[in-house]
Motif scaffolding. Structure first.
Motif, mmCIF file in Angstrom:
data_model
loop_
_atom_site.group_PDB
_atom_site.id
_atom_site.type_symbol
_atom_site.label_atom_id
_atom_site.label_comp_id
_atom_site.label_asym_id
_atom_site.label_seq_id
_atom_site.Cartn_x
_atom_site.Cartn_y
_atom_site.Cartn_z
ATOM 1 N N PRO A 116 0.795 -1.235 0.000
ATOM 2 C CA PRO A 116 0.000 0.000 0.000
ATOM 3 C C PRO A 116 0.825 1.282 0.000
ATOM 4 O O PRO A 116 1.893 1.368 0.617
ATOM 5 N N LEU A 117 0.293 2.278 -0.682
ATOM 6 C CA LEU A 117 0.827 3.636 -0.646
ATOM 7 C C LEU A 117 -0.334 4.603 -0.511
ATOM 8 O O LEU A 117 -1.305 4.523 -1.278
ATOM 9 N N ASP A 118 -0.283 5.500 0.483
ATOM 10 C CA ASP A 118 -1.255 6.597 0.507
ATOM 11 C C ASP A 118 -0.595 7.761 -0.225
ATOM 12 O O ASP A 118 0.488 8.202 0.133
ATOM 13 N N ILE A 129 -5.587 16.911 -15.437
ATOM 14 C CA ILE A 129 -5.652 16.865 -16.898
ATOM 15 C C ILE A 129 -4.251 16.941 -17.512
ATOM 16 O O ILE A 129 -3.905 16.192 -18.430
ATOM 17 N N ASP A 130 -3.427 17.846 -16.977
ATOM 18 C CA ASP A 130 -2.094 18.075 -17.546
ATOM 19 C C ASP A 130 -1.041 17.106 -17.013
ATOM 20 O O ASP A 130 0.099 17.121 -17.485
ATOM 21 N N GLY A 131 -1.408 16.269 -16.029
ATOM 22 C CA GLY A 131 -0.445 15.320 -15.473
ATOM 23 C C GLY A 131 0.663 15.977 -14.678
ATOM 24 O O GLY A 131 1.806 15.506 -14.690
ATOM 25 N N VAL A 132 0.339 17.054 -13.966
ATOM 26 C CA VAL A 132 1.364 17.803 -13.237
ATOM 27 C C VAL A 132 0.998 17.944 -11.756
ATOM 28 O O VAL A 132 1.348 18.930 -11.106
ATOM 29 N N LEU A 133 0.293 16.968 -11.218
ATOM 30 C CA LEU A 133 -0.127 17.030 -9.824
ATOM 31 C C LEU A 133 1.070 16.980 -8.873
ATOM 32 O O LEU A 133 2.124 16.430 -9.199
ATOM 33 N N SER A 134 0.878 17.550 -7.707
ATOM 34 C CA SER A 134 1.812 17.366 -6.606
ATOM 35 C C SER A 134 1.318 16.172 -5.798
ATOM 36 O O SER A 134 0.143 16.114 -5.426
ATOM 37 N N ILE A 135 2.204 15.207 -5.549
ATOM 38 C CA ILE A 135 1.800 13.967 -4.893
ATOM 39 C C ILE A 135 2.682 13.734 -3.668
ATOM 40 O O ILE A 135 3.906 13.696 -3.766
ATOM 41 N N MET A 136 2.034 13.603 -2.513
ATOM 42 C CA MET A 136 2.740 13.356 -1.253
ATOM 43 C C MET A 136 2.470 11.912 -0.841
ATOM 44 O O MET A 136 1.325 11.521 -0.660
ATOM 45 N N VAL A 137 3.523 11.115 -0.745
ATOM 46 C CA VAL A 137 3.353 9.671 -0.661
ATOM 47 C C VAL A 137 3.853 9.114 0.659
ATOM 48 O O VAL A 137 4.987 9.375 1.073
ATOM 49 N N GLY A 138 2.985 8.317 1.305
ATOM 50 C CA GLY A 138 3.366 7.590 2.502
ATOM 51 C C GLY A 138 3.418 6.099 2.207
ATOM 52 O O GLY A 138 2.595 5.585 1.449
ATOM 53 N N THR A 157 5.481 16.979 -9.149
ATOM 54 C CA THR A 157 6.223 17.044 -7.891
ATOM 55 C C THR A 157 5.796 15.857 -7.048
ATOM 56 O O THR A 157 4.672 15.824 -6.531
ATOM 57 N N ILE A 158 6.667 14.868 -6.932
ATOM 58 C CA ILE A 158 6.324 13.597 -6.292
ATOM 59 C C ILE A 158 7.343 13.329 -5.197
ATOM 60 O O ILE A 158 8.537 13.160 -5.473
ATOM 61 N N VAL A 159 6.873 13.291 -3.954
ATOM 62 C CA VAL A 159 7.803 13.192 -2.825
ATOM 63 C C VAL A 159 7.336 12.124 -1.853
ATOM 64 O O VAL A 159 6.174 12.101 -1.443
ATOM 65 N N HIS A 160 8.270 11.243 -1.473
ATOM 66 C CA HIS A 160 7.996 10.268 -0.415
ATOM 67 C C HIS A 160 8.184 10.991 0.912
ATOM 68 O O HIS A 160 9.276 11.487 1.211
ATOM 69 N N VAL A 161 7.128 11.077 1.718
ATOM 70 C CA VAL A 161 7.154 11.910 2.922
ATOM 71 C C VAL A 161 7.205 11.107 4.226
ATOM 72 O O VAL A 161 7.228 11.694 5.301
ATOM 73 N N THR A 169 -1.250 13.061 6.098
ATOM 74 C CA THR A 169 -0.953 14.147 7.033
ATOM 75 C C THR A 169 -0.468 15.380 6.278
ATOM 76 O O THR A 169 -0.892 16.513 6.553
ATOM 77 N N VAL A 170 0.416 15.161 5.305
ATOM 78 C CA VAL A 170 0.917 16.281 4.503
ATOM 79 C C VAL A 170 -0.214 16.876 3.666
ATOM 80 O O VAL A 170 -0.296 18.101 3.502
ATOM 81 N N LYS A 171 -1.104 16.034 3.148
ATOM 82 C CA LYS A 171 -2.233 16.555 2.367
ATOM 83 C C LYS A 171 -3.138 17.424 3.240
ATOM 84 O O LYS A 171 -3.652 18.459 2.786
#
Length: 294
Positions: A116-118, A129-138, A157-161, A169-171
């Motif tokens: 699992p990944l949140d 739509i543009d595929g440029v989301l910021s993603i904070m991953v646990g 912007t994809i970061v393992h937090v 929590t970051v979201k």
């Protein structure tokens, strides 16, 4: 390319799933509204009539649904993801839910043999739509690395937090910042209009200074145009601010601005404006000053 099951084809989920199809992945979609499934099929994906059917051959299972109970509903129980996804599959939850629920469901997923990944996202419909989301991953770092083939397509912007639950929590912090910024922008535009300022010019110069922000870029014109078609609905931001205020209380953290904006958002939802974009805070900002911003 992987076989991907995508559960939840809403405002965000549909364009994200289509981007995965465009990138060459095999995507099977499941959604309560068949119309959204048909749009995915038209883009080159395929549809499933049940969750079990959607996840049967999936290497990666994606969920993108509105709230904690919705995630629980699609992953647990006899008909859920955990009961039917194959062992070793990645489960990426792009939904925005309570951190404690994310941690608990992640543990249940591991017990079921899944990884699992949140991974809640920020950027609204345009970012999806543009595929440029910021993603904070646990989650586990190795699972995060394995998910790159999906994350890199839908996000920029994809970061393992941290561990499971950290992404949520970051979201929550993200939604606190966004809500307060939208309210500040709503008050500023109301203030400018009261003085008859050229608001287009004002927002252009403000955007070039320290007041500049993604919120100003994406929501300022919507306020000027009185256009509140949802990129992100007030009812969902209301849910997110409930997560923020509850989690802050549990941590012993005081969020006075966040709490105030949470009440304003709740007021709009309670009176029936929950389907508007969260820039709809501008309407209430005007009314509190005896002006019509609708």
């Amino acid at each position: 390319m992987s076989n991907i099951a995508f559960i939840g084809l809403g405002i965000m989920g549909l364009p994200m799933s289509i981007n995965l199809v465009t990138a060459g992945h095999t995507v099977v979609g499941f959604n309560r509204s068949s119309a959204k499934v048909e749009q995915l099929v038209a883009a080159g994906g395929s549809g499933a009539s049940t969750i079990a059917e959607a996840v049967a051959d999936a290497d990666i299972v994606v969920t993108m649904v509105p709230d904690s109970p919705d995630v629980e509903a699609v992953v647990t129980g006899e008909d859920g993801v955990f009961a039917h996804a194959k062992a070793g599959a990645l489960w990426i939850d792009f939904s925005s839910i309570r951190p404690d629920v994310a941690s608990r469901l992640s543990a249940e997923a591991r017990d079921a043999g899944l990884r699992p990944l949140d991974a809640p996202v920020s950027g609204g419909e345009p970012g999806a739509i543009d595929g440029v989301l910021s993603i904070m991953v646990g989650g586990d770092p190795d699972d995060f690395a394995a998910a790159a083939e999906v994350l890199d397509i839908v996000g920029k912007t994809i970061v393992h937090v941290g561990p499971s639950g950290a992404g949520q929590t970051v979201k929550a912090a993200n939604q606190l910042i966004v809500a307060v910024n939208i309210q500040a922008l709503a008050e500023a535009v109301t203030f400018l209009e009261a003085y008859g300022v050229d608001t287009d010019a004002a927002l252009r110069v403000l955007g070039g200074g320290l007041a500049g922000s993604k919120v100003l870029e994406q929501k300022g014109q919507k306020m000027l145009d009185r256009s509140f078609d949802p990129g992100f609905r007030l009812e969902l931001h209301n849910k997110d601010l409930g997560i923020v205020t509850a989690a802050a209380r549990e941590a012993g953290v005081v969020v006075p601005l966040g709490s105030a904006v949470a009440q304003l958002v709740s007021a709009l939802v309670a009176r029936g404006d929950g389907g508007l974009d969260h820039s709809g805070l501008f309407k209430l900002a005007g009314e509190l000053s005896g002006r019509s911003n609708g």
